[in-house]
Design a protein around this motif. Structure first.
Motif, PDB file in Angstrom:
ATOM      1  N   GLY A   1       0.804  -1.220   0.000  1.00 40.97           N
ATOM      2  CA  GLY A   1       0.000   0.000   0.000  1.00 40.97           C
ATOM      3  C   GLY A   1       0.834   1.265   0.000  1.00 40.97           C
ATOM      4  N   PHE A   2       2.084   1.178   0.470  1.00 41.37           N
ATOM      5  CA  PHE A   2       2.941   2.354   0.540  1.00 41.37           C
ATOM      6  C   PHE A   2       3.807   2.542  -0.701  1.00 41.37           C
ATOM      7  N   SER A   3       3.517   1.772  -1.738  1.00 44.40           N
ATOM      8  CA  SER A   3       4.140   2.015  -3.041  1.00 44.40           C
ATOM      9  C   SER A   3       3.120   1.834  -4.160  1.00 44.40           C
ATOM     10  N   SER A   4       1.828   1.777  -3.782  1.00 44.77           N
ATOM     11  CA  SER A   4       0.809   1.573  -4.818  1.00 44.77           C
ATOM     12  C   SER A   4      -0.436   2.416  -4.558  1.00 44.77           C
ATOM     13  N   VAL A   5      -1.485   1.839  -3.951  1.00 46.57           N
ATOM     14  CA  VAL A   5      -2.782   2.512  -3.902  1.00 46.57           C
ATOM     15  C   VAL A   5      -3.069   3.201  -2.577  1.00 46.57           C
ATOM     16  N   GLY A   6      -2.160   3.116  -1.590  1.00 42.47           N
ATOM     17  CA  GLY A   6      -2.387   3.712  -0.285  1.00 42.47           C
ATOM     18  C   GLY A   6      -2.222   5.227  -0.283  1.00 42.47           C
ATOM     19  N   PRO A   7      -2.486   5.872   0.853  1.00 34.73           N
ATOM     20  CA  PRO A   7      -2.486   7.338   0.909  1.00 34.73           C
ATOM     21  C   PRO A   7      -1.111   7.981   0.910  1.00 34.73           C
ATOM     22  N   PHE A   8      -0.062   7.183   1.206  1.00 31.94           N
ATOM     23  CA  PHE A   8       1.291   7.728   1.266  1.00 31.94           C
ATOM     24  C   PHE A   8       2.278   6.849   0.503  1.00 31.94           C
ATOM     25  N   VAL A   9       3.350   7.465   0.036  1.00 31.23           N
ATOM     26  CA  VAL A   9       4.491   6.725  -0.499  1.00 31.23           C
ATOM     27  C   VAL A   9       5.727   7.153   0.290  1.00 31.23           C
ATOM     28  N   VAL A  10       6.702   6.258   0.375  1.00 35.38           N
ATOM     29  CA  VAL A  10       7.899   6.506   1.176  1.00 35.38           C
ATOM     30  C   VAL A  10       8.831   7.469   0.443  1.00 35.38           C
ATOM     31  N   THR A  11       9.395   8.418   1.198  1.00 37.55           N
ATOM     32  CA  THR A  11      10.295   9.420   0.613  1.00 37.55           C
ATOM     33  C   THR A  11      11.599   8.783   0.120  1.00 37.55           C
ATOM     34  N   LYS A  12      12.386   9.571  -0.596  1.00 37.53           N
ATOM     35  CA  LYS A  12      13.574   9.051  -1.261  1.00 37.53           C
ATOM     36  C   LYS A  12      14.631   8.530  -0.290  1.00 37.53           C
ATOM     37  N   ASP A  13      14.644   9.073   0.946  1.00 36.88           N
ATOM     38  CA  ASP A  13      15.623   8.596   1.919  1.00 36.88           C
ATOM     39  C   ASP A  13      15.061   7.494   2.806  1.00 36.88           C
ATOM     40  N   ALA A  14      13.795   7.088   2.564  1.00 35.76           N
ATOM     41  CA  ALA A  14      13.128   5.982   3.268  1.00 35.76           C
ATOM     42  C   ALA A  14      12.905   6.265   4.748  1.00 35.76           C
ATOM     43  N   HIS A  15      12.941   7.534   5.160  1.00 32.63           N
ATOM     44  CA  HIS A  15      12.718   7.868   6.569  1.00 32.63           C
ATOM     45  C   HIS A  15      11.449   8.685   6.783  1.00 32.63           C
ATOM     46  N   GLY A  16      10.708   8.921   5.737  1.00 29.27           N
ATOM     47  CA  GLY A  16       9.482   9.698   5.863  1.00 29.27           C
ATOM     48  C   GLY A  16       8.466   9.321   4.805  1.00 29.27           C
ATOM     49  N   LEU A  17       7.364  10.051   4.788  1.00 24.28           N
ATOM     50  CA  LEU A  17       6.278   9.773   3.857  1.00 24.28           C
ATOM     51  C   LEU A  17       5.874  11.052   3.129  1.00 24.28           C
ATOM     52  N   GLN A  18       5.339  10.894   1.937  1.00 28.31           N
ATOM     53  CA  GLN A  18       4.717  11.996   1.228  1.00 28.31           C
ATOM     54  C   GLN A  18       3.373  11.537   0.685  1.00 28.31           C
ATOM     55  N   LYS A  19       2.513  12.485   0.424  1.00 30.67           N
ATOM     56  CA  LYS A  19       1.167  12.132  -0.033  1.00 30.67           C
ATOM     57  C   LYS A  19       1.213  11.439  -1.390  1.00 30.67           C
ATOM     58  N   ASN A  20       0.418  10.416  -1.525  1.00 33.17           N
ATOM     59  CA  ASN A  20       0.239   9.748  -2.807  1.00 33.17           C
ATOM     60  C   ASN A  20      -0.890  10.458  -3.543  1.00 33.17           C
ATOM     61  N   LEU A  21      -0.556  11.151  -4.587  1.00 34.79           N
ATOM     62  CA  LEU A  21      -1.554  11.941  -5.318  1.00 34.79           C
ATOM     63  C   LEU A  21      -2.577  11.063  -6.025  1.00 34.79           C
ATOM     64  N   PHE A  22      -2.277   9.761  -6.127  1.00 30.05           N
ATOM     65  CA  PHE A  22      -3.166   8.855  -6.854  1.00 30.05           C
ATOM     66  C   PHE A  22      -3.686   7.739  -5.956  1.00 30.05           C
ATOM     67  N   SER A  23      -3.818   8.037  -4.677  1.00 33.97           N
ATOM     68  CA  SER A  23      -4.336   7.036  -3.740  1.00 33.97           C
ATOM     69  C   SER A  23      -5.795   6.724  -4.033  1.00 33.97           C
ATOM     70  N   TRP A  24      -6.146   5.476  -3.870  1.00 36.97           N
ATOM     71  CA  TRP A  24      -7.533   5.068  -4.079  1.00 36.97           C
ATOM     72  C   TRP A  24      -8.453   5.514  -2.948  1.00 36.97           C
ATOM     73  N   ASN A  25      -7.885   6.049  -1.850  1.00 34.90           N
ATOM     74  CA  ASN A  25      -8.772   6.543  -0.789  1.00 34.90           C
ATOM     75  C   ASN A  25      -9.373   7.893  -1.155  1.00 34.90           C
ATOM     76  N   LYS A  26      -9.095   8.380  -2.353  1.00 29.87           N
ATOM     77  CA  LYS A  26      -9.797   9.562  -2.849  1.00 29.87           C
ATOM     78  C   LYS A  26     -11.253   9.243  -3.139  1.00 29.87           C
TER      79      LYS A  26
END
Length: 467
Positions: free
Chosen positions: A90-115
């Protein structure tokens, strides 16, 4: 009239408050480490699926819809493997967040299915993600045992979240979820027939690059290679001639068919020729995306605060790798209420060391289950990336044509479908209940390689059509 409207709005708001208060407060996540602010709530925890509280438990992650969660449907997401974590996926596909480039944080998934839907991710089977059992034999999984446990999970999850009992339910997933999702749908419908109490309000199925007939999919990769001029006609024809032991019309009776040594040798030659490499330098992950190179980063890079990124034609191939690193951070595991058994091994996105799955089940024919669901008027949407050699579109289309033939359903429409005024891929309608869409430029994981198209499919071909 205005006075009555105010009363109605107040009562409606009161109902929403009462319903939302029925959620289990102990499973509420305040905020995940490195998470941006969000206008929806998240819940995680375990559902014990047997009488022994610590004996057998599945881990889940539930995310409210961004808007009007009490009005929106519920979508269950299961990923494949078998043995991969749906929660992690879910954190690299349809969930609300994806993991940041340094793998220590999250950013919003603009294409999350929870829309457009509430989302429920389930780590299944036992041994996937944080799901566990105290009985070692439970880690020897198969389709039937997995399905029985999933049915129990759904029954118990609804007891924990009773507000969703009457709401529209969609079942979605990718890859080996081509087994999990149809089997679960079949079990839910059977439970509806036997139960005098609550009913599962199943509205439809959504399958991404689903495994339906694995042995024929093995052969279909060479059709894909040949169509893309990755292998020559001589090698292709040799493979088709030598590896013809699977009869598509009688797939079920050919499950025990064994590739000959000559066939296996030709297949290996075909794969190496397709990627212009040799056995020493071949990387199996190439099959997941025939035109993009896999992520080559490692944990050590992230441990010294490097960034793990590999952008190829707008696709970040390292996204799943970063999710695995994020889930191993102690503060993340605490926030997630995960790893309650203090597992000695690290969290893996796929295939923990003690996980096993019945190979015979992996080769089963899923068309009979899909046929049964369609006969009960359950709509099915299937989408598939056209750069996937694990389960190529050419094979899936052939399976669905066979399914339609058995149901005496004709291919009613074949056309290109558009996305933002560009070609999204090809769309095949089989009657009113079965639709297949290819996704241009998508790989085995369309939801991460073409997330905007996946959301568009989910919104327009599932929610707006089925709901």
């Amino acid at each position: 009239m205005e006075f009555h409207g105010v009363i109605f709005i107040s009562l409606f708001s009161l109902v929403l408050v009462v319903e939302s208060n029925e959620f289990p407060i102990n499973d509420l996540i305040n905020k995940l480490p490195g998470q941006p602010d969000a206008n929806f709530r998240q819940f995680t925890g375990y559902i014990d699926v047997d009488e022994n509280v610590d004996g057998r438990s599945l881990f889940y992650y539930f995310v409210e819809a961004e808007k009007d969660p009490m009005i929106q449907p519920l979508t269950v997401w299961l990923t494949g493997g078998p043995g991969c974590s749906s929660v992690g996926d879910g954190f690299s596909s349809v969930g609300p967040f994806v993991v940041t480039k340094d793998a220590h944080g999250l950013q919003k998934n603009l294409f999350s299915w929870n829309k457009v839907s509430n989302l429920l991710f389930i780590d299944s089977p036992i041994g996937s993600g944080w799901s566990y059992s105290n009985t070692s034999s439970d880690y020897n999984n198969g389709d039937d045992a997995t399905n029985i446990i999933l049915l129990t999970f759904m029954q118990k999850w609804y007891e924990k979240y009773p507000v969703f009992k009457s709401k529209a339910l969609y079942l979605a997933g990718s890859s080996y979820a081509g087994h999990f999702i149809p089997n679960l749908a079949d079990a839910l419908l059977d439970d509806n027939k036997q139960s005098k109490q609550s009913k599962f309000n199943l509205k439809g199925l959504v399958l991404g690059n689903p495994m339906l007939r694995s042995k024929l999919d093995d052969l279909a990769k060479f059709d894909l290679f040949f169509s893309q001029k990755m292998i020559n006609s001589s090698l292709y024809n040799q493979i088709k001639k030598e590896c013809n032991v699977i009869d598509e019309d009688n797939y079920f009776f050919n499950l025990k068919a064994i590739w000959s040594a000559t066939c296996e040798n030709l297949m290996e030659r075909g794969i190496l020729a397709a990627f212009k490499t040799d056995a020493n330098n071949y990387f199996p992950l190439k099959l997941f995306d025939i035109f993009r190179d896999p992520c080559a980063e490692n944990e050590q890079d992230l441990n010294v605060n490097k960034q793990a990124v590999k952008l190829i034609t707008e696709v970040d191939m390292c996204s799943p790798f970063r999710a695995q690193s994020y889930f191993n951070l102690p503060e993340v595991q605490r926030a997630f209420h995960g790893n309650r058994t203090k597992l000695s091994y690290i969290w893996k996105g796929c295939f923990t060391d003690n996980f096993k799955y019945n190979k015979a089940d992996m080769e089963l024919d899923m068309l009979p289950v899909l046929k049964k669901l369609l006969q009960q008027s359950v709509p099915i949407i299937i989408f598939s990336g056209d750069q996937d050699a694990i389960i190529p579109t050419v094979g899936t289309l052939q399976h669905l044509k066979k399914l339609a033939e058995e149901l005496n359903i004709k291919l009613t429409k074949e056309e290109a479908w558009s996305f933002r005024n560009q070609e999204g891929g090809l769309k095949y309608d089989f009657g009113d209940l079965l639709t297949f869409l290819t996704v241009k430029g998508g790989n085995h994981h369309v939801t991460s390689s073409r997330p905007s198209q996946a959301l568009d499919i989910f919104t327009n071909f599932v929610i707006n059509w089925m709901h």
